[in-house]
Design a protein around this motif. Structure first.
Motif, PDB file in Angstrom:
ATOM      1  N   THR A  80       0.916  -1.102   0.060  1.00  0.00           N
ATOM      2  CA  THR A  80      -0.044   0.019   0.035  1.00  0.00           C
ATOM      3  C   THR A  80       0.929   1.360   0.103  1.00  0.00           C
ATOM      4  O   THR A  80       1.710   1.251   1.012  1.00  0.00           O
ATOM      5  N   ALA A  81       0.695   2.105  -1.082  1.00  0.00           N
ATOM      6  CA  ALA A  81       1.329   3.267  -1.129  1.00  0.00           C
ATOM      7  C   ALA A  81       0.751   4.571  -1.121  1.00  0.00           C
ATOM      8  O   ALA A  81      -0.603   4.554  -1.697  1.00  0.00           O
ATOM      9  N   VAL A  82       1.005   5.492  -0.535  1.00  0.00           N
ATOM     10  CA  VAL A  82       0.118   6.740  -0.429  1.00  0.00           C
ATOM     11  C   VAL A  82       1.137   7.954  -0.944  1.00  0.00           C
ATOM     12  O   VAL A  82       2.088   8.085  -0.201  1.00  0.00           O
ATOM     13  N   ASN A  83       0.799   8.490  -2.324  1.00  0.00           N
ATOM     14  CA  ASN A  83       1.504   9.758  -2.634  1.00  0.00           C
ATOM     15  C   ASN A  83       0.795  10.874  -2.477  1.00  0.00           C
ATOM     16  O   ASN A  83      -0.189  10.731  -3.023  1.00  0.00           O
ATOM     17  N   LEU A  84       1.403  11.647  -1.527  1.00  0.00           N
ATOM     18  CA  LEU A  84       0.402  12.869  -1.123  1.00  0.00           C
ATOM     19  C   LEU A  84       0.843  13.886  -2.276  1.00  0.00           C
ATOM     20  O   LEU A  84       2.211  13.947  -2.749  1.00  0.00           O
ATOM     21  N   CYS A  85      -0.186  14.745  -2.699  1.00  0.00           N
ATOM     22  CA  CYS A  85       0.346  15.958  -3.316  1.00  0.00           C
ATOM     23  C   CYS A  85      -0.546  17.176  -2.977  1.00  0.00           C
ATOM     24  O   CYS A  85      -1.743  17.063  -2.460  1.00  0.00           O
ATOM     25  N   CYS A  86       0.202  18.344  -2.850  1.00  0.00           N
ATOM     26  CA  CYS A  86      -0.194  19.670  -2.318  1.00  0.00           C
ATOM     27  C   CYS A  86      -1.535  19.950  -3.325  1.00  0.00           C
ATOM     28  O   CYS A  86      -1.684  19.358  -4.112  1.00  0.00           O
ATOM     29  N   HIS A  87      -1.907  21.154  -2.810  1.00  0.00           N
ATOM     30  CA  HIS A  87      -2.966  21.815  -3.659  1.00  0.00           C
ATOM     31  C   HIS A  87      -2.629  22.147  -4.848  1.00  0.00           C
ATOM     32  O   HIS A  87      -3.407  22.476  -5.977  1.00  0.00           O
ATOM     33  N   VAL A  88      -1.103  22.249  -5.187  1.00  0.00           N
ATOM     34  CA  VAL A  88      -0.657  22.462  -6.680  1.00  0.00           C
ATOM     35  C   VAL A  88      -0.359  21.190  -7.210  1.00  0.00           C
ATOM     36  O   VAL A  88       0.698  21.015  -7.694  1.00  0.00           O
ATOM     37  N   ASN A  89      -1.350  20.469  -7.613  1.00  0.00           N
ATOM     38  CA  ASN A  89      -1.315  19.168  -8.235  1.00  0.00           C
ATOM     39  C   ASN A  89      -1.251  19.186  -9.667  1.00  0.00           C
ATOM     40  O   ASN A  89      -2.365  19.582 -10.463  1.00  0.00           O
ATOM     41  N   ARG A  90      -0.168  19.632 -10.202  1.00  0.00           N
ATOM     42  CA  ARG A  90       0.240  19.840 -11.487  1.00  0.00           C
ATOM     43  C   ARG A  90      -0.023  18.512 -12.426  1.00  0.00           C
ATOM     44  O   ARG A  90       0.735  17.512 -12.255  1.00  0.00           O
ATOM     45  N   HIS A  91      -0.804  18.561 -13.310  1.00  0.00           N
ATOM     46  CA  HIS A  91      -0.631  17.499 -14.484  1.00  0.00           C
ATOM     47  C   HIS A  91      -1.255  18.085 -15.687  1.00  0.00           C
ATOM     48  O   HIS A  91      -2.450  18.642 -15.771  1.00  0.00           O
ATOM     49  N   VAL A  92      -0.691  17.510 -16.927  1.00  0.00           N
ATOM     50  CA  VAL A  92      -1.286  17.883 -18.092  1.00  0.00           C
ATOM     51  C   VAL A  92      -1.245  16.925 -19.044  1.00  0.00           C
ATOM     52  O   VAL A  92       0.018  16.295 -19.163  1.00  0.00           O
ATOM     53  N   LYS A  93      -1.827  16.690 -20.256  1.00  0.00           N
ATOM     54  CA  LYS A  93      -1.732  15.555 -20.872  1.00  0.00           C
ATOM     55  C   LYS A  93      -1.896  15.882 -22.363  1.00  0.00           C
ATOM     56  O   LYS A  93      -2.904  16.895 -22.574  1.00  0.00           O
ATOM     57  N   ARG A  94      -1.066  15.669 -23.454  1.00  0.00           N
ATOM     58  CA  ARG A  94      -1.357  15.760 -24.564  1.00  0.00           C
ATOM     59  C   ARG A  94      -1.119  14.470 -25.480  1.00  0.00           C
ATOM     60  O   ARG A  94      -0.316  13.747 -25.034  1.00  0.00           O
ATOM     61  N   THR A  95      -1.852  14.431 -26.433  1.00  0.00           N
ATOM     62  CA  THR A  95      -1.904  13.224 -27.418  1.00  0.00           C
ATOM     63  C   THR A  95      -0.894  13.792 -28.802  1.00  0.00           C
ATOM     64  O   THR A  95      -1.600  14.700 -29.568  1.00  0.00           O
ATOM     65  N   LEU A  96      -0.117  13.119 -29.267  1.00  0.00           N
ATOM     66  CA  LEU A  96       0.708  13.196 -30.527  1.00  0.00           C
ATOM     67  C   LEU A  96       0.028  12.259 -31.571  1.00  0.00           C
ATOM     68  O   LEU A  96      -0.013  11.031 -31.193  1.00  0.00           O
TER      69      LEU A  96
END
Lengths: 182, 281
Positions: free
Chosen positions: B265-281
């Motif tokens: 069981t892994a818990v990866n915390l992220c702050c409120h600046v949870n940055r993620h962006v996705k693009r498709t080529l």
């Protein structure tokens, strides 16, 4: 209570601050984080003098993002203070008046705050863009080779912080977690 | 049909995505923050959320990073098996994208080349690159720069199967409680359950890239996400750790098959600046 205070700190004034007070700081403060603290510790271990006298000053645990042309500084929010816990008591004993960071401190830091009549403030973590607007001047004054981790002198105006640990040893985070366990 | 893609196209996109995600919070996160500000009960908590809203606006208008910790660049490449990269080394193309993005975007260089010698590499490389091969002839790029205030408060526990779902709940709550103010709440909590030691950690990291508001598909996991979000928000940690009922914006749980003897069981915390962006080529 809300207060406007000046930096460097007036030791008599900060004795009146209490955990939970909202404070706006104006004046001169300094940045230092992990690498600068490590180097200061090594300097002291070698019996050398520190590049700055910390008496009544505030250290802001912060490493900014780079400034665009024409700007004073980049994004400039607090980093986690506990990583500096190993070094802070020594600096407090040498006269450091206050620290700005975010997050919990060790019992050793709390003791050193009480022993020296100092104060630990938190700024809002992750509000680096907002906080950068309160910084009017920034200049590297020591350890330039450390890049973002160099020691900077900042001139701030109404820099918003909250008292987390006051000179009597009251701890806002503890008060909040106790409120939630009863 | 084999499709050829120039690696310079990968570089160019990663460069732009590093900058974009550090200046502009994705729509899902921005909405979650707005909603939280409306619902927060704590006086100080409400004030902090108001400041964080203002912070997002300033980042946009001043073209300045939302947070000075612009992270270590975590990049996922899902590569269609019918894609052939041309014009150079793919890994180097990714690094070059990160290098250009962090230098040209005035992003902080937060990477040291050796974990013990600790000398800054001055261009934020190397990135953490995860590749996977998928059907098709497209390439999905996800750029998710990760700050270390929250990364440092993450953890992995090799639970025993007998500890079951109650053990998992305990690990999640203990991790959030111990992180308290350090991880910059309100958090997004990424959880990985199952697989092996490293798979659980990767599942947790991937869970953070899921759009906030999107639920797990399996009903028992979806209800676990809901229960955990409620319990976390009853901890009272609140925005900035200064009290309130918004300690987490979302709990995302990803699962995978595991061994008869284990329950990683892994818990990866992220702050409120949870940055993620996705693009498709």
């Amino acid at each position: 209570m809300d207060y406007r205070i000046a930096a460097p700190l007036d030791r008599e004034m900060i004795k009146t601050l209490r955990a939970g007070d909202y404070v706006w700081i104006s004046g001169t403060i300094y940045t230092a984080r992990d690498a600068a603290h490590k180097r200061m510790q090594e300097t002291l271990d070698d019996g050398q003098k520190l590049p700055l006298d910390w008496k009544d000053n505030i250290i802001y645990y912060m490493g900014p993002s780079p400034a665009r042309e024409g700007r004073v500084i980049g994004s400039a929010g607090p980093t986690t203070a506990s990583r500096m816990d190993l070094y802070a008591p020594k600096l407090l004993d040498m006269g450091l008046g206050g620290m700005i960071g975010k997050g919990k401190r060790s019992p050793e830091v709390l003791d050193a705050i009480v022993r020296n009549g100092a104060v630990y403030f938190a700024a809002v973590g992750g509000a680096g863009a907002l906080l950068s607007r309160q910084i009017k001047q920034a200049e590297v004054v020591a350890y330039e080779d450390l890049g973002t981790e160099a020691i900077r002198r900042l001139e701030v105006e109404d820099f918003p912080v909250i008292v987390v640990i006051d000179s009597q040893g009251n701890n806002l985070y503890e008060m909040i977690s106790q409120d939630n366990t009863v | 049909m084999i499709r050829e893609i120039e690696v310079t196209e990968v570089t160019q996109n990663i460069r732009e995505m590093c900058i974009q995600t550090n200046y502009f919070l994705s729509e899902d996160m921005a909405c979650a923050m707005k909603e939280a500000a409306e619902k927060e009960q704590g006086a100080l908590g409400k004030k902090i959320l108001g400041q964080l809203e203002e912070n997002l606006e300033i980042a946009k208008t001043d073209q300045i990073p939302i947070c000075q910790d612009t992270g270590m660049a975590v990049i996922f490449l899902e590569i269609g098996q019918d894609v052939h990269f041309t014009g150079g080394d793919l890994q180097e193309a990714v690094e070059e994208g990160v290098r250009q993005g962090y230098i040209e975007g005035y992003l902080r260089k937060s990477v040291v080349g050796d974990p013990l010698l600790r000398e800054n590499t001055k261009d934020n490389t190397p990135a953490i690159l995860h590749t996977s091969i998928v059907p098709g002839n497209q390439v999905n790029i996800i750029v998710a720069p990760k700050g270390f205030g929250s990364e440092n408060m993450s953890r992995i526990v090799m639970l025993k199967p007998a500890q079951g779902v109650e053990g998992v709940k305990q690990v999640i709550l203990d991790t959030v409680r111990e992180a308290g103010p350090n991880a910059c709440p309100p958090l997004v909590v990424g959880v990985g359950i199952g697989g092996t030691f490293e798979k659980a950690a990767l599942l947790a990291k991937q869970a953070l890239t899921r759009p906030v508001g999107e639920k797990a598909q399996a009903p028992h996991i979806r209800s676990l996400e809901e229960e955990m979000l409620e319990k976390i928000n009853q901890l009272g940690i609140g925005p900035g750790g200064l009290g309130g009922n918004t300690t987490a914006l979302a709990v995302h749980i990803n699962t995978y098959a595991t061994h008869i003897a284990g329950l990683p069981t892994a818990v990866n915390l992220c702050c409120h600046v949870n940055r993620h962006v996705k693009r498709t080529l």
